[in-house]
Motif scaffolding. Structure first.
Motif, PDB file in Angstrom:
ATOM      1  N   VAL A 110     164.037  25.096  57.579  1.00  0.00           N
ATOM      2  CA  VAL A 110     164.436  25.483  56.222  1.00  0.00           C
ATOM      3  C   VAL A 110     165.591  24.592  55.756  1.00  0.00           C
ATOM      4  O   VAL A 110     165.595  24.106  54.620  1.00  0.00           O
ATOM      5  N   LEU A 111     166.535  24.338  56.645  1.00  0.00           N
ATOM      6  CA  LEU A 111     167.673  23.479  56.322  1.00  0.00           C
ATOM      7  C   LEU A 111     167.218  22.041  56.099  1.00  0.00           C
ATOM      8  O   LEU A 111     167.681  21.367  55.174  1.00  0.00           O
ATOM      9  N   ARG A 112     166.290  21.588  56.918  1.00  0.00           N
ATOM     10  CA  ARG A 112     165.775  20.228  56.770  1.00  0.00           C
ATOM     11  C   ARG A 112     165.039  20.067  55.434  1.00  0.00           C
ATOM     12  O   ARG A 112     165.204  19.073  54.731  1.00  0.00           O
ATOM     13  N   ASP A 160     165.968  17.528  52.474  1.00  0.00           N
ATOM     14  CA  ASP A 160     164.991  16.558  51.978  1.00  0.00           C
ATOM     15  C   ASP A 160     164.755  16.698  50.478  1.00  0.00           C
ATOM     16  O   ASP A 160     164.571  15.700  49.773  1.00  0.00           O
ATOM     17  N   LEU A 161     164.764  17.931  49.972  1.00  0.00           N
ATOM     18  CA  LEU A 161     164.525  18.166  48.546  1.00  0.00           C
ATOM     19  C   LEU A 161     165.777  17.960  47.688  1.00  0.00           C
ATOM     20  O   LEU A 161     165.686  17.916  46.466  1.00  0.00           O
ATOM     21  N   ASN A 162     166.944  17.858  48.334  1.00  0.00           N
ATOM     22  CA  ASN A 162     168.204  17.691  47.628  1.00  0.00           C
ATOM     23  C   ASN A 162     168.920  16.435  48.130  1.00  0.00           C
ATOM     24  O   ASN A 162     169.952  16.516  48.784  1.00  0.00           O
ATOM     25  N   PRO A 163     168.368  15.263  47.814  1.00  0.00           N
ATOM     26  CA  PRO A 163     168.945  14.044  48.370  1.00  0.00           C
ATOM     27  C   PRO A 163     170.237  13.564  47.705  1.00  0.00           C
ATOM     28  O   PRO A 163     170.824  12.599  48.141  1.00  0.00           O
ATOM     29  N   TRP A 207     160.591  33.883  42.928  1.00  0.00           N
ATOM     30  CA  TRP A 207     160.926  32.480  42.681  1.00  0.00           C
ATOM     31  C   TRP A 207     160.162  31.580  43.648  1.00  0.00           C
ATOM     32  O   TRP A 207     159.592  30.569  43.261  1.00  0.00           O
ATOM     33  N   ASN A 208     160.089  32.001  44.886  1.00  0.00           N
ATOM     34  CA  ASN A 208     159.383  31.227  45.912  1.00  0.00           C
ATOM     35  C   ASN A 208     157.887  31.144  45.613  1.00  0.00           C
ATOM     36  O   ASN A 208     157.263  30.102  45.799  1.00  0.00           O
ATOM     37  N   ARG A 209     157.308  32.237  45.132  1.00  0.00           N
ATOM     38  CA  ARG A 209     155.891  32.220  44.768  1.00  0.00           C
ATOM     39  C   ARG A 209     155.629  31.321  43.553  1.00  0.00           C
ATOM     40  O   ARG A 209     154.628  30.616  43.491  1.00  0.00           O
ATOM     41  N   ALA A 210     156.552  31.353  42.602  1.00  0.00           N
ATOM     42  CA  ALA A 210     156.370  30.590  41.363  1.00  0.00           C
ATOM     43  C   ALA A 210     156.642  29.092  41.544  1.00  0.00           C
ATOM     44  O   ALA A 210     155.960  28.270  40.936  1.00  0.00           O
ATOM     45  N   ARG A 211     157.614  28.737  42.381  1.00  0.00           N
ATOM     46  CA  ARG A 211     158.023  27.330  42.536  1.00  0.00           C
ATOM     47  C   ARG A 211     158.343  27.009  43.997  1.00  0.00           C
ATOM     48  O   ARG A 211     159.502  26.764  44.350  1.00  0.00           O
ATOM     49  N   PRO A 212     157.350  26.975  44.841  1.00  0.00           N
ATOM     50  CA  PRO A 212     157.615  26.794  46.276  1.00  0.00           C
ATOM     51  C   PRO A 212     158.312  25.487  46.664  1.00  0.00           C
ATOM     52  O   PRO A 212     158.999  25.443  47.665  1.00  0.00           O
ATOM     53  N   GLY A 213     158.218  24.431  45.900  1.00  0.00           N
ATOM     54  CA  GLY A 213     158.872  23.166  46.255  1.00  0.00           C
ATOM     55  C   GLY A 213     160.151  22.900  45.485  1.00  0.00           C
ATOM     56  O   GLY A 213     160.669  21.781  45.509  1.00  0.00           O
ATOM     57  N   ASP A 214     160.692  23.909  44.828  1.00  0.00           N
ATOM     58  CA  ASP A 214     161.879  23.764  43.997  1.00  0.00           C
ATOM     59  C   ASP A 214     163.094  23.432  44.879  1.00  0.00           C
ATOM     60  O   ASP A 214     163.420  24.184  45.793  1.00  0.00           O
ATOM     61  N   PRO A 215     163.794  22.316  44.612  1.00  0.00           N
ATOM     62  CA  PRO A 215     164.952  21.952  45.435  1.00  0.00           C
ATOM     63  C   PRO A 215     166.091  22.960  45.339  1.00  0.00           C
ATOM     64  O   PRO A 215     166.836  23.148  46.311  1.00  0.00           O
TER      65      PRO A 215
END
Length: 157
Positions: A143-145, A149-152, A91-99
């Motif tokens: 990682v938490l930050r 940031d991706l889940n506002p 999942w991380n390889r496929a969508r690294p910026g996924d919230p």
């Protein structure tokens, strides 16, 4: 010879021991805090190496602003990822910026720290375990930050 309280009751209890579980389900037949059906299916898919159902489920909870279920699902997925992580790596390889992925990764960092620290009372946790626990939590900060940031969206208060 002094009689100890309860000692006379012990033989009586042992005589009936075989029937104390009579009518109860077999060990392992009852699941405590069982995940709901949606999470159960996603966990099963993840165990077999498929991450897409997890991504879809968390995306749904984000869109619906269902913060309670989102928290439950991300916690369940992170717990699974402690020992079955291939699906999460994919999942991380496929969508690294996924919230949604970021949320699971953040939960996983916390779980890793607690796995080392354990849930034991503090007096039963070694200084080495406490040190590793604090170190892992410090290392988890980026990682938490990122997850924050991706889940506002506004989680429940």
């Amino acid at each position: 010879m002094a009689k100890l309280p309860g000692v006379l009751a012990l033989p009586r209890m042992l005589r009936h021991f075989a029937t104390t579980g009579e009518g109860l389900p077999e060990d392992g037949a009852v699941e405590v805090d069982a995940p709901d059906d949606a999470l159960r299916a996603v966990l099963s898919a993840a165990r077999s190496g498929t991450w897409e159902p997890a991504a879809a489920l968390l995306s749904e909870t984000r869109s619906a602003e269902d913060w309670y279920r989102r928290g439950q699902f991300s916690a369940g997925l992170a717990e699974l990822a402690l020992h079955h992580h291939g699906w999460l790596d994919d999942w991380n390889r496929a969508r690294p910026g996924d919230p949604d992925l970021a949320l699971v990764l953040a939960e996983l960092e916390i779980d890793r720290a607690w796995e080392i620290r354990t849930a034991a009372r503090a007096r039963h946790v070694s200084q080495e375990q406490f040190h590793a626990f604090r170190t892992l939590l410090e290392d988890a900060t980026p990682v938490l930050r990122t997850a924050a940031d991706l889940n506002p969206g506004r989680p429940p208060t």
